[in-house]
Structure formats: structure tokens, C-alpha cells
Design a protein around this motif. Structure first.
Motif, PDB file in Angstrom:
ATOM      1  N   GLY A  23      36.493  29.293  43.537  1.00  0.00           N
ATOM      2  CA  GLY A  23      37.433  30.215  42.911  1.00  0.00           C
ATOM      3  C   GLY A  23      36.808  31.503  42.427  1.00  0.00           C
ATOM      4  O   GLY A  23      37.518  32.430  42.048  1.00  0.00           O
ATOM      5  N   ALA A  25      35.219  34.925  43.155  1.00  0.00           N
ATOM      6  CA  ALA A  25      35.093  35.885  44.249  1.00  0.00           C
ATOM      7  C   ALA A  25      33.740  36.583  44.171  1.00  0.00           C
ATOM      8  O   ALA A  25      33.004  36.649  45.145  1.00  0.00           O
ATOM      9  N   LEU A  74      39.345  34.397  42.675  1.00  0.00           N
ATOM     10  CA  LEU A  74      40.203  34.462  43.865  1.00  0.00           C
ATOM     11  C   LEU A  74      41.652  34.245  43.443  1.00  0.00           C
ATOM     12  O   LEU A  74      41.938  33.439  42.548  1.00  0.00           O
ATOM     13  N   SER A  75      42.571  34.946  44.073  1.00  0.00           N
ATOM     14  CA  SER A  75      43.973  34.908  43.652  1.00  0.00           C
ATOM     15  C   SER A  75      44.639  33.551  43.855  1.00  0.00           C
ATOM     16  O   SER A  75      45.616  33.242  43.196  1.00  0.00           O
ATOM     17  N   ASP A  77      43.487  30.688  43.011  1.00  0.00           N
ATOM     18  CA  ASP A  77      43.028  29.729  42.009  1.00  0.00           C
ATOM     19  C   ASP A  77      43.506  30.120  40.617  1.00  0.00           C
ATOM     20  O   ASP A  77      43.639  31.308  40.319  1.00  0.00           O
ATOM     21  N   ARG A 114      41.438  39.574  39.667  1.00  0.00           N
ATOM     22  CA  ARG A 114      41.708  38.619  40.747  1.00  0.00           C
ATOM     23  C   ARG A 114      41.829  39.385  42.048  1.00  0.00           C
ATOM     24  O   ARG A 114      42.354  40.477  42.085  1.00  0.00           O
TER      25      ARG A 114
END
Length: 115
Positions: A23, A25, A74-75, A77, A114
Motif C-alpha cells: 500500500g 507508493a 496507493l489509492s 488501500d 494517495r
């Protein structure tokens, strides 16, 4: 007192561990990290070192570490889950690397965005 080289190595190890958390990035550097090289030592004797999105500060008097992690999730999660997992990973790694200090470490994880 921990040497600058040892603090830098610890910050790099923490950054590596956080990047491996599902999750995450990437780590988010502070503005100073964008304007200066990736590793910026604190003033001599300050007990701080910064690498990318990790900031370490050693409080020698109290025998504690303050670890601040700034990351982008990350979007897909949940941000809370990513932050908790990153904090847990840092605490576990500190426990392995600094067994006597890990219990007295204060770890803060901030999700700044995110993607």
C-alpha cells in the motif's frame, strides 16, 4: 550518542522497510529534501538525520528515538491500514536493530497523499 553514519544507515534501513509495506507508493521527502541532496545531516551534535521521507532524532538524555515517516499511499488501500502497517514495520525493525531502544521509540507515520 549514535554517529552520523549509523543514523544515516538506520534511516536508510527504515526507508527500505517502509517501501516494502503493501500500500506504500513512495516516501515523501520534506521540502528541504526536495531542495537538498537525499541525505541531509542535522546540525553537528543534534542527533538527527533525514533520508527521503524518514526523519530520525535521538534524545540522548531520555534514551529514546523519535522516528517520523512521511509517505504516499496507493489509492486502492485504506490509508489507516497503510499507516498502521508502516508503523508496525518500523517498530519491528527497530526492535531487531536496537533491542534496548525499540521499546522507547516514538514512531509517527503521516500519509501525505494517495496515488
Amino acid at each position: 550518542m549514535t554517529s552520523h553514519t549509523a543514523r544515516t544507515a538506520l534511516a536508510e534501513e527504515i526507508a527500505r522497510v517502509v517501501r516494502e509495506v503493501p500500500g506504500v507508493a513512495f516516501l515523501r521527502p520534506r521540502l528541504t529534501g526536495l531542495l537538498k541532496p537525499a541525505v541531509v545531516p542535522g546540525p553537528t551534535g543534534s542527533g538527527s538525520a533525514t533520508t527521503a521521507g524518514v526523519r530520525l532524532r535521538e534524545d540522548e538524555a531520555a534514551g529514546t528515538w523519535h522516528v517520523e515517516v512521511r509517505l504516499v499511499a496507493l489509492s486502492g488501500d485504506r490509508v489507516l491500514d497503510v499507516a498502521r502497517a508502516a508503523r508496525r514495520a518500523v517498530e519491528e525493525r527497530l526492535g531487531a536493530l536496537l533491542p534496548g531502544c525499540a521499546a522507547r521509540a516514538h514512531v509517527t507515520v503521516t500519509v501525505t497523499g494517495r496515488v
